[in-house]
Motif scaffolding. Structure first.
Motif, PDB file in Angstrom:
ATOM      1  N   LEU A 194      80.793   2.526  31.781  1.00 10.96           N
ATOM      2  CA  LEU A 194      79.540   0.758  30.873  1.00 10.96           C
ATOM      3  C   LEU A 194      78.313   1.959  30.142  1.00 10.96           C
ATOM      4  CD1 LEU A 194      81.034  -2.340  32.461  1.00 10.96           C
ATOM      5  CD2 LEU A 194      82.110  -0.669  30.045  1.00 10.96           C
ATOM      6  N   ILE A 195      77.467   2.660  31.017  1.00  9.58           N
ATOM      7  CA  ILE A 195      76.320   3.287  30.720  1.00  9.58           C
ATOM      8  C   ILE A 195      76.589   4.225  29.131  1.00  9.58           C
ATOM      9  CG2 ILE A 195      73.947   4.609  31.729  1.00  9.58           C
ATOM     10  CD1 ILE A 195      74.471   1.513  32.140  1.00  9.58           C
ATOM     11  N   PHE A 196      77.714   4.881  29.508  1.00  9.99           N
ATOM     12  CA  PHE A 196      77.561   6.188  28.606  1.00  9.99           C
ATOM     13  C   PHE A 196      78.115   5.356  27.395  1.00  9.99           C
ATOM     14  CE2 PHE A 196      78.602   9.142  31.860  1.00  9.99           C
ATOM     15  CZ  PHE A 196      77.883  10.256  31.848  1.00  9.99           C
ATOM     16  N   ILE A 197      78.805   4.033  27.104  1.00 10.61           N
ATOM     17  CA  ILE A 197      79.199   3.939  26.025  1.00 10.61           C
ATOM     18  C   ILE A 197      77.200   2.003  25.175  1.00 10.61           C
ATOM     19  CG2 ILE A 197      80.363   0.985  24.825  1.00 10.61           C
ATOM     20  CD1 ILE A 197      82.496   1.924  26.841  1.00 10.61           C
ATOM     21  N   GLN A 198      77.031   2.372  26.520  1.00  9.37           N
ATOM     22  CA  GLN A 198      75.736   1.059  26.048  1.00  9.37           C
ATOM     23  C   GLN A 198      74.474   1.703  25.652  1.00  9.37           C
ATOM     24  OE1 GLN A 198      75.663  -1.758  26.225  1.00  9.37           O
ATOM     25  NE2 GLN A 198      73.392  -3.076  26.826  1.00  9.37           N
ATOM     26  N   LEU A 199      74.008   3.212  25.418  1.00 13.37           N
ATOM     27  CA  LEU A 199      72.871   3.471  25.598  1.00 13.37           C
ATOM     28  C   LEU A 199      73.119   4.501  23.599  1.00 13.37           C
ATOM     29  CD1 LEU A 199      72.465   6.145  28.583  1.00 13.37           C
ATOM     30  CD2 LEU A 199      70.707   4.842  27.602  1.00 13.37           C
ATOM     31  N   PRO A 200      73.916   5.194  23.530  1.00 13.61           N
ATOM     32  CA  PRO A 200      73.870   4.968  21.996  1.00 13.61           C
ATOM     33  C   PRO A 200      74.889   3.765  21.070  1.00 13.61           C
ATOM     34  CG  PRO A 200      76.404   5.984  23.183  1.00 13.61           C
ATOM     35  CD  PRO A 200      75.410   5.894  24.175  1.00 13.61           C
ATOM     36  N   LEU A 201      75.231   2.844  21.357  1.00  8.36           N
ATOM     37  CA  LEU A 201      75.286   1.867  21.292  1.00  8.36           C
ATOM     38  C   LEU A 201      73.416   1.063  21.145  1.00  8.36           C
ATOM     39  CD1 LEU A 201      77.179  -1.035  20.083  1.00  8.36           C
ATOM     40  CD2 LEU A 201      77.396  -1.788  22.637  1.00  8.36           C
ATOM     41  N   GLY A 202      73.242   1.313  21.769  1.00 10.29           N
ATOM     42  CA  GLY A 202      71.738   0.247  21.189  1.00 10.29           C
ATOM     43  C   GLY A 202      70.823   0.886  20.844  1.00 10.29           C
ATOM     44  N   PHE A 203      71.272   2.663  20.451  1.00  7.64           N
ATOM     45  CA  PHE A 203      70.221   3.086  19.803  1.00  7.64           C
ATOM     46  C   PHE A 203      71.238   2.974  18.233  1.00  7.64           C
ATOM     47  CE2 PHE A 203      68.851   5.757  23.466  1.00  7.64           C
ATOM     48  CZ  PHE A 203      67.647   5.859  22.898  1.00  7.64           C
ATOM     49  N   TYR A 204      72.586   2.981  18.049  1.00 10.01           N
ATOM     50  CA  TYR A 204      72.803   2.740  17.182  1.00 10.01           C
ATOM     51  C   TYR A 204      72.535   1.369  16.288  1.00 10.01           C
ATOM     52  CZ  TYR A 204      75.801   2.211  12.742  1.00 10.01           C
ATOM     53  OH  TYR A 204      76.348   2.707  11.724  1.00 10.01           O
ATOM     54  N   MET A 205      73.059   0.120  17.245  1.00  8.46           N
ATOM     55  CA  MET A 205      72.718  -1.310  16.474  1.00  8.46           C
ATOM     56  C   MET A 205      70.609  -0.740  16.607  1.00  8.46           C
ATOM     57  SD  MET A 205      72.522  -3.680  20.010  1.00  8.46           S
ATOM     58  CE  MET A 205      70.627  -3.803  20.796  1.00  8.46           C
ATOM     59  N   SER A 206      69.966  -0.652  17.062  1.00  6.74           N
ATOM     60  CA  SER A 206      68.846  -0.620  16.918  1.00  6.74           C
ATOM     61  C   SER A 206      67.996  -0.618  15.514  1.00  6.74           C
ATOM     62  CB  SER A 206      67.584  -0.267  18.327  1.00  6.74           C
ATOM     63  OG  SER A 206      66.472   0.082  17.386  1.00  6.74           O
ATOM     64  N   TYR A 207      69.576   0.999  15.373  1.00  7.55           N
ATOM     65  CA  TYR A 207      68.679   1.605  14.037  1.00  7.55           C
ATOM     66  C   TYR A 207      68.862   0.559  11.932  1.00  7.55           C
ATOM     67  CZ  TYR A 207      70.029   4.727  10.274  1.00  7.55           C
ATOM     68  OH  TYR A 207      70.130   5.238   8.812  1.00  7.55           O
ATOM     69  N   ARG A 208      70.364   0.114  12.531  1.00  4.61           N
ATOM     70  CA  ARG A 208      70.962  -0.731  11.885  1.00  4.61           C
ATOM     71  C   ARG A 208      70.422  -1.272  11.529  1.00  4.61           C
ATOM     72  NH1 ARG A 208      76.477   0.298   9.589  1.00  4.61           N
ATOM     73  NH2 ARG A 208      76.323  -2.119   8.726  1.00  4.61           N
ATOM     74  N   GLY A 209      69.905  -2.708  12.544  1.00  2.00           N
ATOM     75  CA  GLY A 209      68.871  -4.055  12.034  1.00  2.00           C
ATOM     76  C   GLY A 209      67.916  -3.604  12.316  1.00  2.00           C
ATOM     77  N   ASN A 210      66.598  -2.355  12.496  1.00  2.00           N
ATOM     78  CA  ASN A 210      65.031  -2.099  12.049  1.00  2.00           C
ATOM     79  C   ASN A 210      64.772  -0.954  11.290  1.00  2.00           C
ATOM     80  OD1 ASN A 210      64.645  -3.548  14.206  1.00  2.00           O
ATOM     81  ND2 ASN A 210      65.733  -2.462  15.553  1.00  2.00           N
ATOM     82  N   GLU A 211      65.664  -0.442  10.837  1.00  7.17           N
ATOM     83  CA  GLU A 211      65.540   0.904  10.320  1.00  7.17           C
ATOM     84  C   GLU A 211      66.203   1.386   8.910  1.00  7.17           C
ATOM     85  OE1 GLU A 211      63.024   2.897  11.107  1.00  7.17           O
ATOM     86  OE2 GLU A 211      62.347   1.826  12.322  1.00  7.17           O
ATOM     87  N   MET A 212      67.361   1.471   9.154  1.00 11.67           N
ATOM     88  CA  MET A 212      68.796   1.673   8.034  1.00 11.67           C
ATOM     89  C   MET A 212      68.524   1.386   6.387  1.00 11.67           C
ATOM     90  SD  MET A 212      73.066   1.636   8.544  1.00 11.67           S
ATOM     91  CE  MET A 212      73.784   1.415   7.615  1.00 11.67           C
ATOM     92  N   PRO A 213      68.750   1.994   5.682  1.00  6.09           N
ATOM     93  CA  PRO A 213      67.597   1.390   3.957  1.00  6.09           C
ATOM     94  C   PRO A 213      68.624   0.342   3.388  1.00  6.09           C
ATOM     95  CG  PRO A 213      67.608   3.994   4.581  1.00  6.09           C
ATOM     96  CD  PRO A 213      68.041   3.319   5.808  1.00  6.09           C
ATOM     97  N   SER A 214      67.943   0.352   3.075  1.00  8.48           N
ATOM     98  CA  SER A 214      68.717  -1.191   2.117  1.00  8.48           C
ATOM     99  C   SER A 214      68.328  -2.160   1.060  1.00  8.48           C
ATOM    100  CB  SER A 214      69.387  -2.355   2.820  1.00  8.48           C
ATOM    101  OG  SER A 214      70.311  -3.520   2.984  1.00  8.48           O
ATOM    102  N   VAL A 215      68.703  -2.828   0.257  1.00  7.92           N
ATOM    103  CA  VAL A 215      67.643  -3.865  -0.257  1.00  7.92           C
ATOM    104  C   VAL A 215      67.879  -5.418  -0.465  1.00  7.92           C
ATOM    105  CG1 VAL A 215      67.674  -2.073  -2.098  1.00  7.92           C
ATOM    106  CG2 VAL A 215      70.067  -3.368  -1.553  1.00  7.92           C
ATOM    107  N   ASP A 216      66.633  -6.021  -0.942  1.00 12.22           N
ATOM    108  CA  ASP A 216      66.878  -7.241  -0.558  1.00 12.22           C
ATOM    109  C   ASP A 216      68.059  -8.329  -1.888  1.00 12.22           C
ATOM    110  OD1 ASP A 216      65.378  -7.464  -2.248  1.00 12.22           O
ATOM    111  OD2 ASP A 216      63.407  -8.052  -1.532  1.00 12.22           O
TER     112      ASP A 216
END
Ligand code: HEM
Ligand code: HEM
Length: 199
Positions: A26-48
């Motif tokens: 579960l830890i091996f799933i949780q760490l990359p999941l945390g980084f990727y979702m946080s990138y998507r939610g906070n950093e990934m470029p998009s348009v309004d």
């Protein structure tokens, strides 16, 4: 822990091993999941709506990843509490007598550090979502444990990320130690967690 007659050395019980490998998975799933979702939610470029560039994408996938991360994190917390209760009541196989006492001491520090982090990081994560009122998990509203405070939520999320990096550091040390035992010392410490049957 009593020695199992199927193996010619003291090993962790099947329950202890099952919990160890389930939590590790579960830890091996949780760490990359945390980084990727946080990138998507906070950093990934998009348009309004007006076509202006913004950071962060909040679509169904991002929501699914955040809900999954919270669910996996709370599952880890429950499993680690169980594992710790089992460990405190049933103990561990006696230390390998061929390993120098200083090394055994360091390994115990890493193990107890891991237990502390595996409890602290999800509790801190829950506290952060409670301050931010981000308590939704697949449409189910988790109970708040604090009042709402966006600033504190941001601060506590930083501790959550620092804790996650500490887990990475401790797990790296832990795996390096397993490789050292197997490849360099050629002792039987890893067999305590992955036993080989005799006869
Ligand atoms: C052992 C368990 C956990 C681990 C290893 C873990 C790990 C992580 C990691 C690596 C990140 C990304 C950090 C960053 O990029 O700044 C993260 C973010 C996050 N975690 Fe966890 N987490 C755990 C448990 C939890 C729990 C139980 C919750 C809530 C119930 C939670 C909620 C969150 C949220 C909401 C974020 C996103 C923060 C943001 O968007 O800025 N985590 N976590
Ligand atoms: C996220 C991943 C992991 C976590 C959180 C973790 C955590 C732990 C903890 C807390 C212990 C102490 C058990 C106790 O005495 O109560 C332990 C023992 C052990 N782990 Fe892991 N582990 C992880 C991954 C691994 C991996 C990938 C390996 C093998 C390559 C491994 C091999 C071992 C071995 C051999 C022991 C027994 C050490 C001894 O008897 O002194 N672990 N692990």
């Amino acid at each position: 822990m009593a020695q199992d007659p199927k193996y010619d050395l003291p090993t962790y019980t099947p329950t202890a091993r099952g919990l160890h490998w389930l939590i590790a998975l579960l830890i091996f799933i949780q760490l990359p999941l945390g980084f990727y979702m946080s990138y998507r939610g906070n950093e990934m470029p998009s348009v309004d709506e007006k076509g202006a560039p913004v950071k962060g994408v909040w679509d169904a996938l991002t929501g699914f990843l955040y809900s999954s991360h919270k669910l996996v994190g709370l599952t880890v917390l429950a499993l680690v509490v169980l594992r710790l209760l089992y460990r405190l009541t049933r103990g561990a196989p006696r230390s390998d007598p061929t390993v120098p006492p200083a090394l055994t001491g360091i390994s115990h520090l890493v193990h107890w550090g891991l237990y502390a982090l595996l409890i602290a990081v999800p509790v801190i994560g829950y506290t952060a979502i409670s301050y931010g009122d981000y308590l939704d998990v697949f449409g189910f509203h988790l109970p708040a444990i604090t009042e709402k405070n966006e600033d504190l939520s941001k601060q506590v999320f930083e501790w959550h990320a620092i804790g996650a990096f500490l887990i990475i550091a401790f797990v790296t040390l832990h795996i390096a130690a397993a490789i050292y035992h197997r490849v360099v010392r050629k002792d039987r410490v890893v067999e305590r967690m992955i036993p080989k049957r005799v006869a």
